[in-house]
Scaffold this motif. Structure first.
Motif, PDB file in Angstrom:
ATOM      1  N   LEU A 135      67.636  96.461  36.706  1.00 47.57           N
ATOM      2  CA  LEU A 135      66.914  95.343  36.117  1.00 47.57           C
ATOM      3  C   LEU A 135      67.229  95.286  34.635  1.00 47.57           C
ATOM      4  N   ASN A 136      67.906  94.210  34.229  1.00 51.28           N
ATOM      5  CA  ASN A 136      68.277  94.017  32.820  1.00 51.28           C
ATOM      6  C   ASN A 136      68.949  95.247  32.219  1.00 51.28           C
ATOM      7  N   GLY A 137      69.823  95.859  33.007  1.00 56.09           N
ATOM      8  CA  GLY A 137      70.572  97.005  32.525  1.00 56.09           C
ATOM      9  C   GLY A 137      69.902  98.345  32.732  1.00 56.09           C
ATOM     10  N   PHE A 138      68.643  98.359  33.138  1.00 54.61           N
ATOM     11  CA  PHE A 138      67.948  99.602  33.441  1.00 54.61           C
ATOM     12  C   PHE A 138      68.208  99.988  34.897  1.00 54.61           C
ATOM     13  N   GLU A 139      68.605 101.231  35.128  1.00 55.80           N
ATOM     14  CA  GLU A 139      68.732 101.717  36.490  1.00 55.80           C
ATOM     15  C   GLU A 139      67.356 102.076  37.027  1.00 55.80           C
ATOM     16  N   LEU A 140      67.102 101.718  38.286  1.00 55.04           N
ATOM     17  CA  LEU A 140      65.815 102.021  38.891  1.00 55.04           C
ATOM     18  C   LEU A 140      65.950 102.041  40.402  1.00 55.04           C
TER      19      LEU A 140
END
Length: 220
Positions: A135-140
């Motif tokens: 999400l928007n460059g965040f890994e999750l």
């Protein structure tokens, strides 16, 4: 493998021929809509692997658009979602990508309006189940199958504990939790899957924390 209910085995109530390509796609789109928090004016879908090869025949295209419009997997309007999107002023585009991804049923959704944009990567893992991987460059790792809150916050000591304390005081049980950051000491993302939906009052308590910049929730 353990199943919580018979619906984990036979799949969800859904419109369309495939739990992976239709129901899963609709759920990814719906999670994207919930995270964006309002109706976007444009959306582009970047399809990978089997999604790219079969998205028209399996109804992945109408399912993704239906999710963005806020339709659940069983909503009859999914079959007409592209026409509904056009009539509502939502600009939609599909892009078949050749890059190899870890999972064959992968889609990157880029959506926005005049004020802001959002990018999300999701995979459909079968039986209508999905995972949001980025999400928007965040890994999750977000299932989209349980209520959850996403907290954007400063990466600093005590940030996680303060949010957890608020949930505990309100008797909210945490099922899964993880934190992602792009750089030490900068912006971070806390993803917390919980056992029940939370009300606006709890959201406001979390938003009031001085290190928190944004709180978003999704629900089943």
């Amino acid at each position: 493998m353990k199943y919580r209910s018979v619906f984990d085995i036979i799949g969800p109530v859904m419109i369309g021929p495939s739990s992976s390509h239709t129901a899963g796609a609709a759920r990814i789109g719906l999670v994207a809509r919930q995270l964006f928090q309002k109706a976007p004016t444009w959306v582009s879908f970047h399809l990978y692997g089997s999604f790219a090869k079969t998205y028209r025949g399996h109804g992945t295209d109408v399912a993704l658009v239906g999710g963005i419009l806020g339709f659940d997997t069983f909503d009859n309007r999914i079959t007409e979602s592209i026409e509904i999107a056009k009539n509502s002023g939502l600009t939609v585009s599909f892009h078949e990508e050749e890059a190899h991804m870890d999972h064959p049923n992968t889609v990157k959704i880029h959506l926005g309006d005049d004020s802001h944009e959002m990018e999300l990567v999701g995979i459909s893992i079968g039986g209508g189940k999905v995972e949001i991987k980025e999400l928007n460059g965040f890994e999750l790792r977000l299932s989209g199958n349980h209520p959850a809150i996403l907290v954007v916050h400063d990466d600093r000591f005590g940030a996680i504990a303060s949010v957890s304390t608020i949930l505990a005081k309100n008797e909210i049980n945490i099922g899964h939790m993880e934190v992602s950051r792009k750089e030490v000491g900068k912006e971070a993302l806390m993803v917390i899957e919980i056992d029940q939906n939370i009300g606006g009052n709890i959201m406001k308590q979390v938003e009031a924390l001085d290190h928190v910049t944004k709180v978003t929730k999704i629900h089943e």
